[in-house]
Design an enzyme around this catalytic site. Structure first.
Site, PDB file in Angstrom:
ATOM      1  N   GLU A  36      -4.563  18.748 -30.380  1.00 33.95           N
ATOM      2  CA  GLU A  36      -3.140  17.715 -30.424  1.00 33.95           C
ATOM      3  C   GLU A  36      -4.035  16.492 -30.611  1.00 33.95           C
ATOM      4  O   GLU A  36      -4.779  15.935 -29.924  1.00 33.95           O
ATOM      5  CB  GLU A  36      -2.588  17.512 -29.158  1.00 33.95           C
ATOM      6  CG  GLU A  36      -1.550  16.537 -29.594  1.00 33.95           C
ATOM      7  CD  GLU A  36      -0.669  16.394 -28.360  1.00 33.95           C
ATOM      8  OE1 GLU A  36      -0.672  16.800 -27.356  1.00 33.95           O
ATOM      9  OE2 GLU A  36       0.404  15.332 -28.572  1.00 33.95           O
ATOM     10  N   GLU A  96      -7.923  11.517 -28.595  1.00 34.02           N
ATOM     11  CA  GLU A  96      -7.203  10.217 -28.568  1.00 34.02           C
ATOM     12  C   GLU A  96      -8.235   9.124 -28.628  1.00 34.02           C
ATOM     13  O   GLU A  96      -9.010   9.062 -27.935  1.00 34.02           O
ATOM     14  CB  GLU A  96      -6.075  10.342 -27.393  1.00 34.02           C
ATOM     15  CG  GLU A  96      -5.458   8.921 -27.045  1.00 34.02           C
ATOM     16  CD  GLU A  96      -4.625   8.367 -27.911  1.00 34.02           C
ATOM     17  OE1 GLU A  96      -3.676   9.033 -28.231  1.00 34.02           O
ATOM     18  OE2 GLU A  96      -4.766   7.412 -28.677  1.00 34.02           O
ATOM     19  N   ASP A 133       0.166   7.101 -36.247  1.00 36.03           N
ATOM     20  CA  ASP A 133       0.340   5.508 -36.591  1.00 36.03           C
ATOM     21  C   ASP A 133       0.584   5.496 -38.027  1.00 36.03           C
ATOM     22  O   ASP A 133      -0.044   6.377 -38.778  1.00 36.03           O
ATOM     23  CB  ASP A 133      -0.821   4.871 -36.143  1.00 36.03           C
ATOM     24  CG  ASP A 133      -1.314   4.631 -34.764  1.00 36.03           C
ATOM     25  OD1 ASP A 133      -0.253   4.628 -33.933  1.00 36.03           O
ATOM     26  OD2 ASP A 133      -2.401   4.569 -34.419  1.00 36.03           O
ATOM     27  N   LYS A 147       1.688  -0.757 -44.301  1.00 33.43           N
ATOM     28  CA  LYS A 147       1.435  -1.521 -45.474  1.00 33.43           C
ATOM     29  C   LYS A 147       0.436  -0.721 -46.413  1.00 33.43           C
ATOM     30  O   LYS A 147      -0.372  -0.214 -46.175  1.00 33.43           O
ATOM     31  CB  LYS A 147       0.757  -2.971 -45.164  1.00 33.43           C
ATOM     32  CG  LYS A 147       1.658  -3.781 -44.294  1.00 33.43           C
ATOM     33  CD  LYS A 147       0.844  -5.077 -43.817  1.00 33.43           C
ATOM     34  CE  LYS A 147       1.635  -5.949 -42.958  1.00 33.43           C
ATOM     35  NZ  LYS A 147       0.853  -6.763 -42.064  1.00 33.43           N
ATOM     36  N   ASP A 183       8.797   9.587 -37.342  1.00 32.43           N
ATOM     37  CA  ASP A 183       9.851   8.791 -37.595  1.00 32.43           C
ATOM     38  C   ASP A 183       9.897   7.978 -39.020  1.00 32.43           C
ATOM     39  O   ASP A 183      10.743   7.510 -39.344  1.00 32.43           O
ATOM     40  CB  ASP A 183      10.175   7.781 -36.544  1.00 32.43           C
ATOM     41  CG  ASP A 183       9.205   7.056 -36.364  1.00 32.43           C
ATOM     42  OD1 ASP A 183       8.061   7.405 -36.044  1.00 32.43           O
ATOM     43  OD2 ASP A 183       9.454   5.807 -36.676  1.00 32.43           O
TER      44      ASP A 183
HETATM   45  C1  SAM Z   1       2.514   6.220 -31.949  1.00 25.86           C
HETATM   46  S1  SAM Z   1       1.276   6.869 -30.912  1.00 25.86           S
HETATM   47  C2  SAM Z   1       2.096   8.666 -30.480  1.00 25.86           C
HETATM   48  C3  SAM Z   1       1.572   9.203 -29.288  1.00 25.86           C
HETATM   49  C4  SAM Z   1       2.121  10.372 -28.922  1.00 25.86           C
HETATM   50  N1  SAM Z   1       1.771  11.432 -29.733  1.00 25.86           N
HETATM   51  C5  SAM Z   1       3.706  10.336 -28.871  1.00 25.86           C
HETATM   52  O1  SAM Z   1       4.408  11.006 -29.631  1.00 25.86           O
HETATM   53  O2  SAM Z   1       4.148   9.784 -27.804  1.00 25.86           O
HETATM   54  C6  SAM Z   1      -0.055   7.359 -32.018  1.00 25.86           C
HETATM   55  C7  SAM Z   1      -1.340   7.578 -31.160  1.00 25.86           C
HETATM   56  O3  SAM Z   1      -2.407   8.283 -32.317  1.00 25.86           O
HETATM   57  C8  SAM Z   1      -3.522   7.749 -31.583  1.00 25.86           C
HETATM   58  N2  SAM Z   1      -4.449   7.827 -32.691  1.00 25.86           N
HETATM   59  C9  SAM Z   1      -4.456   7.076 -33.705  1.00 25.86           C
HETATM   60  N3  SAM Z   1      -5.371   7.413 -34.788  1.00 25.86           N
HETATM   61  C10 SAM Z   1      -5.940   8.607 -34.066  1.00 25.86           C
HETATM   62  C11 SAM Z   1      -7.087   8.941 -34.429  1.00 25.86           C
HETATM   63  N4  SAM Z   1      -7.763   9.085 -35.723  1.00 25.86           N
HETATM   64  N5  SAM Z   1      -7.796  10.005 -33.691  1.00 25.86           N
HETATM   65  C12 SAM Z   1      -7.274   9.970 -32.666  1.00 25.86           C
HETATM   66  N6  SAM Z   1      -6.056   9.436 -32.058  1.00 25.86           N
HETATM   67  C13 SAM Z   1      -5.436   8.544 -32.808  1.00 25.86           C
HETATM   68  C14 SAM Z   1      -3.379   6.252 -31.061  1.00 25.86           C
HETATM   69  O4  SAM Z   1      -4.265   5.713 -30.344  1.00 25.86           O
HETATM   70  C15 SAM Z   1      -1.797   6.524 -30.524  1.00 25.86           C
HETATM   71  O5  SAM Z   1      -2.034   6.915 -29.067  1.00 25.86           O
END
Ligand code: SAM
Length: 312
Positions: A27, A52, A102, A106, A138
């Site tokens: 995940e 993460e 994420d 942009k 989303d």
């Molecule tokens: C918008 S949050 C969604 C968190 C969770 N999946 C949820 O649905 O509640 C995106 C998560 O991805 C992590 N993340 C972003 N880029 C990542 C990467 N390259 N490798 C691991 N984690 C990453 C961020 O730190 C963040 O916790």
């Protein structure tokens, strides 16, 4: 439960890590671990690795796994691209979940998006035949972007069924539900494999030097950028120990998909001044570490010490 990359052999062995073989599931960006815990409960035979980049989220997820008594999850604080390439053996991964990545909306930040053609190519070498990546978001534009990128790789079949209900119970899903946002889902199924093997990062058993002479009294230190093949090191700071006048250098290393902050120490030993990497933080001894050790050695040489041995 929390992986310390520096003390592990790559790729990871499921037996060593989980104490058993099983369906290996990754995940990416697990956030607070709510979904990770849910899939662990639903699938007790899965070996689940959560990756993460946010330290706070890893801590929250770790607490949750402990509180809920979940033993089939391992967590890694770091980059998904790095974990996929180095931790996962070729053709061993059953499934990948990416929930609410994420979106980097942009155009100038698009290159930061995870689900790009290069990621799909790398993923194809680690998934088992027919293995899948499941995306829930989303963000309609990212959802379309990911499909285009997967299709451009020529290695995945893409379907877009509605999201399974339990994918809409993550922290972010609950937040977006309150705002009545729409949800998008895609299932990417491996149909081919990239010819590039995406080998694991090169690691070294030795990166140290011995010098003779006295360590200098450092009065000031200016940040140094040290380029090397495949990346760069930034030596940020020098610190002095109170007791034995050892020096410690804080270096930020960027190479391939890996970012590390490491400490390079220069300390008196029975054989002279030893320069090498501190074990603090279980670092990976990579080309970047060798470059930082070499830089500190050269710097001490310029301060009047004599190099007796270079082992890097
Ligand atoms: C918008 S949050 C969604 C968190 C969770 N999946 C949820 O649905 O509640 C995106 C998560 O991805 C992590 N993340 C972003 N880029 C990542 C990467 N390259 N490798 C691991 N984690 C990453 C961020 O730190 C963040 O916790």
């Amino acid at each position: 439960m929390l992986l310390r990359a520096g003390s592990l052999e790559f790729p990871l062995s499921q037996t060593k890590l989980f104490g058993r073989e099983g369906r290996l599931v990754l995940e990416v960006g697990h956030g607070d671990g709510r979904f990770t815990a849910e899939i662990a409960r639903r699938n007790p035979d899965w070996n689940i690795l959560g990756v993460e980049v946010s330290a706070g989220s890893v801590a929250r997820a770790l607490k949750r796994m402990r509180r809920e008594g979940i033993r089939t999850v391992r967590l890694y604080h770091g980059e998904a691209r790095f974990a996929l390439r180095n931790f996962i053996a070729p053709r061993s991964l059953y499934r990948v979940y990416v929930n609410f990545p994420d979106p980097w909306p942009k155009a100038k930040h698009e290159e930061n998006r995870l689900l790009q053609t290069e990621f799909f190519r790398r993923l194809s070498t680690r998934l088992i035949d027919g293995g899948q990546l499941l995306l829930t978001t989303d963000h309609e534009e990212y959802w379309r972007f990911a499909q285009e990128q997967a299709q451009a790789s020529g290695l995945f079949d893409v379907k877009t069924p509605p999201p399974p209900p339990h994918h809409l119970e993550t922290k972010y899903a609950l937040k977006w539900k309150e705002q009545n946002r729409s949800f998008y889902h895609a299932v990417f199924t491996k149909t081919g494999e990239d010819p590039e093997p995406w080998p694991v990062i090169e690691r070294f058993s030795m990166a140290h030097a011995l010098l003779s002479g006295e360590l200098p009294q450092v009065k000031s230190f200016e940040k140094q950028i040290v380029p090397f093949a495949g990346g760069h090191a930034i030596v940020l700071e020098a610190y002095r120990a109170l007791e034995d006048h050892s020096l410690v250098f804080l270096a930020h290393l960027e190479e391939e998909d890996l970012t590390q902050q490491v400490l390079i120490e220069a300390r008196p030993s029975a054989h002279g001044i030893y320069v090498g990497i501190s074990s603090f933080g279980a670092p990976l001894v990579t080309a970047g570490v060798k470059a930082a050790v070499a830089w500190v050695t050269d710097w001490l040489e310029a301060q009047g010490l004599k190099v007796v041995q270079r082992s890097y």
